[in-house]
Design a protein around this motif. Structure first.
Motif, PDB file in Angstrom:
ATOM      1  N   ARG A  45      97.794 -43.310 -57.643  1.00  0.00           N
ATOM      2  CA  ARG A  45      97.410 -41.978 -58.122  1.00  0.00           C
ATOM      3  C   ARG A  45      98.627 -41.191 -58.610  1.00  0.00           C
ATOM      4  NH1 ARG A  45      98.027 -42.173 -52.782  1.00  0.00           N
ATOM      5  NH2 ARG A  45      99.062 -40.435 -51.696  1.00  0.00           N
ATOM      6  N   THR A  76      91.227 -38.969 -53.941  1.00  0.00           N
ATOM      7  CA  THR A  76      90.667 -39.610 -55.127  1.00  0.00           C
ATOM      8  C   THR A  76      89.150 -39.542 -55.026  1.00  0.00           C
ATOM      9  OG1 THR A  76      92.558 -41.099 -55.394  1.00  0.00           O
ATOM     10  CG2 THR A  76      90.526 -41.710 -56.511  1.00  0.00           C
ATOM     11  N   MET A  77      88.535 -38.969 -56.029  1.00  0.00           N
ATOM     12  CA  MET A  77      87.093 -38.706 -56.059  1.00  0.00           C
ATOM     13  C   MET A  77      86.386 -39.709 -56.969  1.00  0.00           C
ATOM     14  SD  MET A  77      85.336 -35.329 -57.823  1.00  0.00           S
ATOM     15  CE  MET A  77      85.832 -34.173 -56.550  1.00  0.00           C
ATOM     16  N   LEU A 107      83.714 -40.626 -59.592  1.00  0.00           N
ATOM     17  CA  LEU A 107      82.928 -39.964 -60.624  1.00  0.00           C
ATOM     18  C   LEU A 107      81.891 -40.923 -61.186  1.00  0.00           C
ATOM     19  CD1 LEU A 107      85.731 -38.161 -62.683  1.00  0.00           C
ATOM     20  CD2 LEU A 107      84.428 -37.259 -60.747  1.00  0.00           C
ATOM     21  N   LEU A 167      88.654 -32.698 -66.353  1.00  0.00           N
ATOM     22  CA  LEU A 167      89.862 -33.410 -65.993  1.00  0.00           C
ATOM     23  C   LEU A 167      90.986 -33.144 -66.986  1.00  0.00           C
ATOM     24  CD1 LEU A 167      88.233 -36.935 -65.362  1.00  0.00           C
ATOM     25  CD2 LEU A 167      88.422 -35.023 -63.756  1.00  0.00           C
ATOM     26  N   VAL A 201      91.379 -33.569 -61.474  1.00  0.00           N
ATOM     27  CA  VAL A 201      90.364 -32.517 -61.580  1.00  0.00           C
ATOM     28  C   VAL A 201      91.014 -31.146 -61.755  1.00  0.00           C
ATOM     29  CG1 VAL A 201      88.450 -31.355 -60.418  1.00  0.00           C
ATOM     30  CG2 VAL A 201      88.745 -33.828 -60.151  1.00  0.00           C
ATOM     31  N   ASN A 252      80.719 -35.482 -59.823  1.00  0.00           N
ATOM     32  CA  ASN A 252      81.281 -35.865 -58.536  1.00  0.00           C
ATOM     33  C   ASN A 252      80.264 -36.714 -57.774  1.00  0.00           C
ATOM     34  OD1 ASN A 252      82.350 -36.007 -55.947  1.00  0.00           O
ATOM     35  ND2 ASN A 252      82.237 -33.816 -55.543  1.00  0.00           N
ATOM     36  N   TYR A 311      84.930 -40.304 -51.514  1.00  0.00           N
ATOM     37  CA  TYR A 311      86.343 -39.953 -51.664  1.00  0.00           C
ATOM     38  C   TYR A 311      87.235 -40.915 -50.868  1.00  0.00           C
ATOM     39  CZ  TYR A 311      83.888 -35.481 -52.422  1.00  0.00           C
ATOM     40  OH  TYR A 311      83.006 -34.506 -52.829  1.00  0.00           O
ATOM     41  N   ASN A 342      92.723 -36.785 -57.708  1.00  0.00           N
ATOM     42  CA  ASN A 342      92.678 -37.899 -58.647  1.00  0.00           C
ATOM     43  C   ASN A 342      91.221 -38.364 -58.779  1.00  0.00           C
ATOM     44  OD1 ASN A 342      93.767 -40.007 -60.273  1.00  0.00           O
ATOM     45  ND2 ASN A 342      93.688 -41.409 -58.547  1.00  0.00           N
ATOM     46  N   THR A 343      90.900 -39.166 -59.794  1.00  0.00           N
ATOM     47  CA  THR A 343      89.520 -39.603 -59.974  1.00  0.00           C
ATOM     48  C   THR A 343      89.430 -41.095 -60.290  1.00  0.00           C
ATOM     49  OG1 THR A 343      89.605 -38.925 -62.310  1.00  0.00           O
ATOM     50  CG2 THR A 343      88.649 -37.361 -60.723  1.00  0.00           C
TER      51      THR A 343
END
Length: 236
Positions: free
Chosen positions: A123, A130-131, A133, A147, A153, A169, A173, A206-207
């Motif tokens: 990340r 960290t999510m 998506l 983003l 995000v 979302n 996570y 982060n994603t």
């Protein structure tokens, strides 16, 4: 790595299915929803699970005691629901000083969870969460994110009429353990993750895009759709 699977909700929107069965155990193509999470995450490197229970908790306890995962699952009963952040803080001692999964187990997800873990490991600097998506087919019912160029995000649009995109979302996570310091600083037991925690982490989340499959099993309609859509993943 360890994981918290949140499984204590009442599932009111899914009634009458949840009148006699907890939401986390509703069958998807003959398999309990919770079992999908245990299967997917254990194959991806999760070695210990914490599962909170409340509504119809005896059924969850029986399911785990008869499952192959009984030796790697710790169950905690909440007489009064603490909300996501509150459950995390209450069970701080379960987690080591390393990153962990935080999962709303009333969703159904298929994706590259090892890739999710690697995305977190790599990340951007100064991100702590960290999510997951996904692209939703109903943006106004979800939390939509904006983003920056690094996939961090910058803004949330929570269930608004005309959100800027359909990038939502997924309520799954990977968190760094320093989140406990922030949770403790709130000085309360009942902590809502979406309202009390995530806004504080804007610019630090982060994603990871789940481009395989993700659906909230929240209503009778979505539950029925999931039975059809998930069939190909179950067969594979």
């Amino acid at each position: 790595m360890k994981a918290l699977l949140l499984a204590a909700g009442l599932g009111t929107r899914l009634r009458p299915v949840t009148d006699k069965i907890p939401k986390c155990l509703v069958p998807i193509n003959g398999k309990p929803l919770l079992e999908y999470w245990l299967d997917s995450l254990s194959k991806s490197g999760v070695t210990q699970f914490l599962i909170n229970t409340s509504y119809l908790h005896e059924q969850v306890e029986e399911f785990i005691s008869n499952s192959k995962y009984k030796n790697i699952v710790t169950l905690v009963y909440e007489k009064t629901l603490l909300n996501t952040g509150g459950t995390l803080l209450e069970n701080r001692d379960f987690f080591d000083d390393e990153a962990f999964f935080l999962v709303h187990a009333d969703n159904l997800s298929f994706c590259d969870f090892k890739g999710f873990i690697n995305t977190h490991k790599n990340r951007p600097n100064n991100t702590h969460i960290t999510m997951m998506l996904f692209h939703t087919d109903n943006p106004s019912s979800c939390g939509i994110v904006e983003l920056d160029e690094q996939g961090v995000v910058q803004k949330f649009h929570e269930k608004v009429e005309n959100p800027p995109s359909n990038l939502a979302n997924g309520a799954v996570y990977i968190c760094e353990p320093d989140i406990f310091k922030y949770l403790k600083s709130l000085n309360k037991k009942n902590i809502d993750f979406s309202n009390d925690v995530l806004p504080n982490y804007l610019g630090k989340i982060n994603t990871f895009l789940n481009d395989a499959y993700h659906r909230d099993i929240g209503t009778i309609e979505s539950y029925a759709i999931a039975q059809i859509e998930s069939a190909e993943f179950v067969k594979s």
